[in-house]
Motif scaffolding. Sequence first.
Motif: not given
Length: 288
Positions: A180-190, A206-215
């Motif tokens: 139903d929704f995603v968060t910015l942290e989901d971007l680290a999963r793909d 550099e490099p891209w990362h989520t707000p919690d620091g996940h690449p």
Amino acid sequence: MELREIEIFLVLAEELHFGRTAERLRVSQARVSQSIRKTERQLGAPLFERTSRRVALTPIGARLRGDLGPAYRRIEEGLARAKAAGRGVTGVLRLAFEAPGVADLVESTLERFRRENPGCEVQIREADFADVFTILRDGDADALVTLLPADEPGITTGPTVYSEQMVLAVSAKHPFARKDFVTLEDLARDTVLRAAHPPAPYWQDEPWHTPDGHPIRRGAPVRTFQELLSAVSTGAGVCPLAAHAADYFARPSLRFIPFRHTPPVHWGLVWPTSGETTRIRALAAACA
């Protein structure tokens, strides 16, 4: 001296002929003579030497011409600018859009600009997907509506013209397609593909990362927006987009999943700092 008397004096000082002065100002020669005599009485000194064969400035007249000429031209220019502002700007304004759909979303703003400036034609352009500022640098557009922030040398950022939430474009077969929704942290999963320039400051690191620091894994660059959508639909990656994409680019092979707890993206008006015109200022006022 009244403004008309200054005008008569300056034209006569240029023509040095009462007949030509009267013709140029579309008044009688007697009117020119009366105005000059009145001015000379007010100043207590002759401004012209008159004979049956010639008209010449006296030293006082020459000095007065030098003093009044520049000031009168500034007055004329100021009056002309005020009259133009009263009529609205004229000419052609070439306005580019990073996302063509945004042109529809801000149509009410463009209509307001057209009503206030009926003499100005707005021509819509589409900016290059790979480098949206090329159209400004090449002089093919006067202003651009693009994602903010627009951190580009020589570019002035004007008002925000439209704000909206974000969605994540995914393949219809992607696991996220059932969410139903995603968060910015989901971007680290793909793998994340990029639509034009990054619409969020943290994606510029550099490099891209989520707000919690996940690449965040970057995808291969794409040249056009249609290539981007095709890459997403075939499962090559996912891509954050402005929410209007769900309406403008819907297709069976894609899903657009809303983000939760994500700040909105802002579309703003920008233009070359050295190319600012009255038309651009009028458009910025209509957008504010």
